[in-house]
Write a protein that holds these residues in place. Structure first.
Motif, PDB file in Angstrom:
ATOM      1  N   THR A  88      22.723 -19.628  17.294  1.00  0.00           N
ATOM      2  CA  THR A  88      22.699 -20.973  17.863  1.00  0.00           C
ATOM      3  C   THR A  88      21.337 -21.622  17.634  1.00  0.00           C
ATOM      4  O   THR A  88      21.253 -22.800  17.259  1.00  0.00           O
ATOM      5  CB  THR A  88      23.010 -20.927  19.370  1.00  0.00           C
ATOM      6  N   ALA A  89      20.280 -20.863  17.857  1.00  0.00           N
ATOM      7  CA  ALA A  89      18.921 -21.387  17.651  1.00  0.00           C
ATOM      8  C   ALA A  89      18.724 -21.820  16.204  1.00  0.00           C
ATOM      9  O   ALA A  89      18.160 -22.887  15.935  1.00  0.00           O
ATOM     10  CB  ALA A  89      17.895 -20.329  18.035  1.00  0.00           C
ATOM     11  N   ALA A  90      19.211 -21.022  15.255  1.00  0.00           N
ATOM     12  CA  ALA A  90      19.065 -21.354  13.833  1.00  0.00           C
ATOM     13  C   ALA A  90      19.818 -22.636  13.487  1.00  0.00           C
ATOM     14  O   ALA A  90      19.373 -23.433  12.656  1.00  0.00           O
ATOM     15  CB  ALA A  90      19.561 -20.201  12.971  1.00  0.00           C
ATOM     16  N   SER A  91      20.945 -22.851  14.137  1.00  0.00           N
ATOM     17  CA  SER A  91      21.754 -24.041  13.839  1.00  0.00           C
ATOM     18  C   SER A  91      21.040 -25.326  14.246  1.00  0.00           C
ATOM     19  O   SER A  91      21.390 -26.412  13.766  1.00  0.00           O
ATOM     20  CB  SER A  91      23.111 -23.959  14.549  1.00  0.00           C
ATOM     21  N   ASN A  92      20.035 -25.203  15.101  1.00  0.00           N
ATOM     22  CA  ASN A  92      19.278 -26.377  15.535  1.00  0.00           C
ATOM     23  C   ASN A  92      18.002 -26.587  14.734  1.00  0.00           C
ATOM     24  O   ASN A  92      17.261 -27.533  14.993  1.00  0.00           O
ATOM     25  CB  ASN A  92      18.922 -26.238  17.027  1.00  0.00           C
ATOM     26  N   ASN A  93      17.761 -25.694  13.756  1.00  0.00           N
ATOM     27  CA  ASN A  93      16.541 -25.785  12.956  1.00  0.00           C
ATOM     28  C   ASN A  93      16.886 -26.308  11.564  1.00  0.00           C
ATOM     29  O   ASN A  93      17.621 -25.659  10.813  1.00  0.00           O
ATOM     30  CB  ASN A  93      15.885 -24.404  12.850  1.00  0.00           C
ATOM     31  N   PRO A  94      16.377 -27.480  11.185  1.00  0.00           N
ATOM     32  CA  PRO A  94      16.748 -28.077   9.888  1.00  0.00           C
ATOM     33  C   PRO A  94      16.320 -27.259   8.679  1.00  0.00           C
ATOM     34  O   PRO A  94      16.857 -27.447   7.583  1.00  0.00           O
ATOM     35  CB  PRO A  94      16.024 -29.433   9.914  1.00  0.00           C
ATOM     36  N   LEU A  95      15.386 -26.329   8.842  1.00  0.00           N
ATOM     37  CA  LEU A  95      14.956 -25.479   7.731  1.00  0.00           C
ATOM     38  C   LEU A  95      16.010 -24.443   7.361  1.00  0.00           C
ATOM     39  O   LEU A  95      15.957 -23.854   6.277  1.00  0.00           O
ATOM     40  CB  LEU A  95      13.656 -24.749   8.086  1.00  0.00           C
ATOM     41  N   LEU A  96      16.972 -24.211   8.263  1.00  0.00           N
ATOM     42  CA  LEU A  96      17.864 -23.057   8.115  1.00  0.00           C
ATOM     43  C   LEU A  96      19.337 -23.448   8.012  1.00  0.00           C
ATOM     44  O   LEU A  96      20.222 -22.624   8.275  1.00  0.00           O
ATOM     45  CB  LEU A  96      17.666 -22.099   9.307  1.00  0.00           C
ATOM     46  N   SER A  97      19.647 -24.659   7.590  1.00  0.00           N
ATOM     47  CA  SER A  97      21.036 -25.115   7.591  1.00  0.00           C
ATOM     48  C   SER A  97      21.914 -24.332   6.614  1.00  0.00           C
ATOM     49  O   SER A  97      23.090 -24.053   6.904  1.00  0.00           O
ATOM     50  CB  SER A  97      21.107 -26.615   7.299  1.00  0.00           C
ATOM     51  N   THR A  98      21.389 -23.944   5.450  1.00  0.00           N
ATOM     52  CA  THR A  98      22.183 -23.164   4.496  1.00  0.00           C
ATOM     53  C   THR A  98      22.471 -21.773   5.048  1.00  0.00           C
ATOM     54  O   THR A  98      23.587 -21.250   4.904  1.00  0.00           O
ATOM     55  CB  THR A  98      21.462 -23.045   3.136  1.00  0.00           C
ATOM     56  N   LEU A  99      21.482 -21.182   5.699  1.00  0.00           N
ATOM     57  CA  LEU A  99      21.685 -19.874   6.333  1.00  0.00           C
ATOM     58  C   LEU A  99      22.782 -19.970   7.390  1.00  0.00           C
ATOM     59  O   LEU A  99      23.651 -19.089   7.479  1.00  0.00           O
ATOM     60  CB  LEU A  99      20.382 -19.383   6.964  1.00  0.00           C
ATOM     61  N   VAL A 100      22.753 -21.008   8.167  1.00  0.00           N
ATOM     62  CA  VAL A 100      23.763 -21.179   9.214  1.00  0.00           C
ATOM     63  C   VAL A 100      25.155 -21.303   8.598  1.00  0.00           C
ATOM     64  O   VAL A 100      26.125 -20.710   9.094  1.00  0.00           O
ATOM     65  CB  VAL A 100      23.429 -22.419  10.079  1.00  0.00           C
ATOM     66  N   THR A 101      25.267 -22.044   7.505  1.00  0.00           N
ATOM     67  CA  THR A 101      26.544 -22.160   6.800  1.00  0.00           C
ATOM     68  C   THR A 101      27.029 -20.782   6.346  1.00  0.00           C
ATOM     69  O   THR A 101      28.218 -20.440   6.494  1.00  0.00           O
ATOM     70  CB  THR A 101      26.401 -23.085   5.571  1.00  0.00           C
ATOM     71  N   ALA A 102      26.107 -19.987   5.805  1.00  0.00           N
ATOM     72  CA  ALA A 102      26.469 -18.644   5.330  1.00  0.00           C
ATOM     73  C   ALA A 102      26.909 -17.746   6.488  1.00  0.00           C
ATOM     74  O   ALA A 102      27.891 -16.992   6.354  1.00  0.00           O
ATOM     75  CB  ALA A 102      25.277 -18.025   4.597  1.00  0.00           C
ATOM     76  N   VAL A 103      26.212 -17.833   7.595  1.00  0.00           N
ATOM     77  CA  VAL A 103      26.566 -17.022   8.767  1.00  0.00           C
ATOM     78  C   VAL A 103      27.957 -17.391   9.273  1.00  0.00           C
ATOM     79  O   VAL A 103      28.765 -16.517   9.637  1.00  0.00           O
ATOM     80  CB  VAL A 103      25.504 -17.203   9.880  1.00  0.00           C
ATOM     81  N   LYS A 104      28.273 -18.668   9.269  1.00  0.00           N
ATOM     82  CA  LYS A 104      29.604 -19.106   9.697  1.00  0.00           C
ATOM     83  C   LYS A 104      30.670 -18.633   8.718  1.00  0.00           C
ATOM     84  O   LYS A 104      31.757 -18.185   9.132  1.00  0.00           O
ATOM     85  CB  LYS A 104      29.634 -20.623   9.816  1.00  0.00           C
ATOM     86  N   GLN A 105      30.372 -18.727   7.403  1.00  0.00           N
ATOM     87  CA  GLN A 105      31.318 -18.277   6.381  1.00  0.00           C
ATOM     88  C   GLN A 105      31.643 -16.792   6.528  1.00  0.00           C
ATOM     89  O   GLN A 105      32.775 -16.360   6.315  1.00  0.00           O
ATOM     90  CB  GLN A 105      30.740 -18.524   4.980  1.00  0.00           C
ATOM     91  N   ALA A 106      30.631 -16.018   6.914  1.00  0.00           N
ATOM     92  CA  ALA A 106      30.820 -14.570   7.065  1.00  0.00           C
ATOM     93  C   ALA A 106      31.401 -14.194   8.423  1.00  0.00           C
ATOM     94  O   ALA A 106      31.729 -13.019   8.659  1.00  0.00           O
ATOM     95  CB  ALA A 106      29.486 -13.859   6.861  1.00  0.00           C
ATOM     96  N   GLY A 107      31.516 -15.155   9.317  1.00  0.00           N
ATOM     97  CA  GLY A 107      32.045 -14.866  10.656  1.00  0.00           C
ATOM     98  C   GLY A 107      31.103 -14.047  11.509  1.00  0.00           C
ATOM     99  O   GLY A 107      31.538 -13.237  12.341  1.00  0.00           O
ATOM    100  N   LEU A 108      29.797 -14.270  11.321  1.00  0.00           N
ATOM    101  CA  LEU A 108      28.789 -13.452  12.021  1.00  0.00           C
ATOM    102  C   LEU A 108      28.121 -14.154  13.206  1.00  0.00           C
ATOM    103  O   LEU A 108      27.209 -13.597  13.802  1.00  0.00           O
ATOM    104  CB  LEU A 108      27.707 -13.012  11.029  1.00  0.00           C
ATOM    105  N   VAL A 109      28.585 -15.344  13.547  1.00  0.00           N
ATOM    106  CA  VAL A 109      27.926 -16.088  14.628  1.00  0.00           C
ATOM    107  C   VAL A 109      27.951 -15.298  15.933  1.00  0.00           C
ATOM    108  O   VAL A 109      26.912 -15.074  16.572  1.00  0.00           O
ATOM    109  CB  VAL A 109      28.588 -17.469  14.831  1.00  0.00           C
ATOM    110  N   ASP A 110      29.121 -14.845  16.342  1.00  0.00           N
ATOM    111  CA  ASP A 110      29.234 -14.105  17.601  1.00  0.00           C
ATOM    112  C   ASP A 110      28.506 -12.764  17.536  1.00  0.00           C
ATOM    113  O   ASP A 110      27.909 -12.313  18.517  1.00  0.00           O
ATOM    114  CB  ASP A 110      30.705 -13.875  17.959  1.00  0.00           C
ATOM    115  N   THR A 111      28.557 -12.129  16.368  1.00  0.00           N
ATOM    116  CA  THR A 111      27.882 -10.831  16.198  1.00  0.00           C
ATOM    117  C   THR A 111      26.382 -10.970  16.418  1.00  0.00           C
ATOM    118  O   THR A 111      25.771 -10.176  17.148  1.00  0.00           O
ATOM    119  CB  THR A 111      28.134 -10.268  14.792  1.00  0.00           C
TER     120      THR A 111
END
Length: 216
Positions: A88-111
């Motif tokens: 969640t913290a990463a999703s609010n940081n504009p430097l990390l938007s691609t990482l957040v997309t990748a984490v969502k694609q992998a289904g790792l947000v809850d993990t």
């Protein structure tokens, strides 16, 4: 007793009294000066102590040139990220938007959000941009491979800067190696830490300039 003798005696007594008063005044003045000097020194010491941050306070601060690009306030700021779990913290940081997309694609947000006391090496958008577009698109489309790459960026313990250098087991199962010292750390020899010791509710984050690839 003659008049002359009485005069000499009176003069001697007056002289003795004047000397006593003079010594007393000097003693009092000296004591006051000493007390004043001590008070001044104590005040100066207290001022220096209050104006100099403690070592522990300085050790808790994020470090690195890219930290200046982190928002100063709001959910994506250092104080804002400290309140949220890491994904969640990463999703609010504009430097990390691609990482957040990748984490969502992998289904790792809850993990990632439910993990406790982890360290995340977080590649910036520019780090992902170093990967040829066709290769990045293929990685994002392959959930198993993407999961392997992303979990290779996570160590199952919270690493402070003074414990960062060394070899660390990752959630992927492989090892990554950190070399250097604050503020100049590299991971696996080629990925530089741009902003480190960023705190979230459940993780310590080190923002890096290159995506880390597991060897296996």
């Amino acid at each position: 007793m003659s008049v002359t003798t009485r005069r000499r005696t009176l003069t001697a007594l007056l002289a003795t009294g004047a000397l006593t008063l003079t010594l007393g005044a000097c003693s009092s003045s000296g004591g006051s000066s000493s007390s004043s000097t001590s008070a001044s020194a104590a005040s100066s010491s207290a001022a220096m102590s209050s104006s100099t941050p403690s070592t522990s306070a300085m050790a808790d601060q994020p470090f690195g040139a890219a930290c200046a690009a982190v928002p100063k306030d709001g959910a994506g700021s250092f104080s804002g990220m400290a309140k949220d779990p890491v994904a969640t913290a990463a999703s609010n940081n504009p430097l990390l938007s691609t990482l957040v997309t990748a984490v969502k694609q992998a289904g790792l947000v809850d993990t990632l959000n439910s993990a406790q006391n982890i360290t995340v090496f977080a590649p910036t958008n520019d780090a992902f941009a170093k990967i040829p577009k066709a290769d990045l698109d293929a990685l994002l489309a392959d959930k198993a491979k993407l999961t392997k790459v992303l979990t290779y960026h996570v160590a199952p313990e919270r690493l402070a800067p003074n414990a960062l250098a060394g070899t660390h087991k990752t959630l992927e199962g492989g090892d990554l190696t950190v070399a250097g010292s604050e503020p100049d750390f590299t991971v696996n020899g080629n990925s530089k830490v741009l902003c480190g010791n960023v705190q979230t509710a459940n993780a310590t984050v080190y923002i890096v300039d290159t995506v880390l690839m597991p060897t296996s």
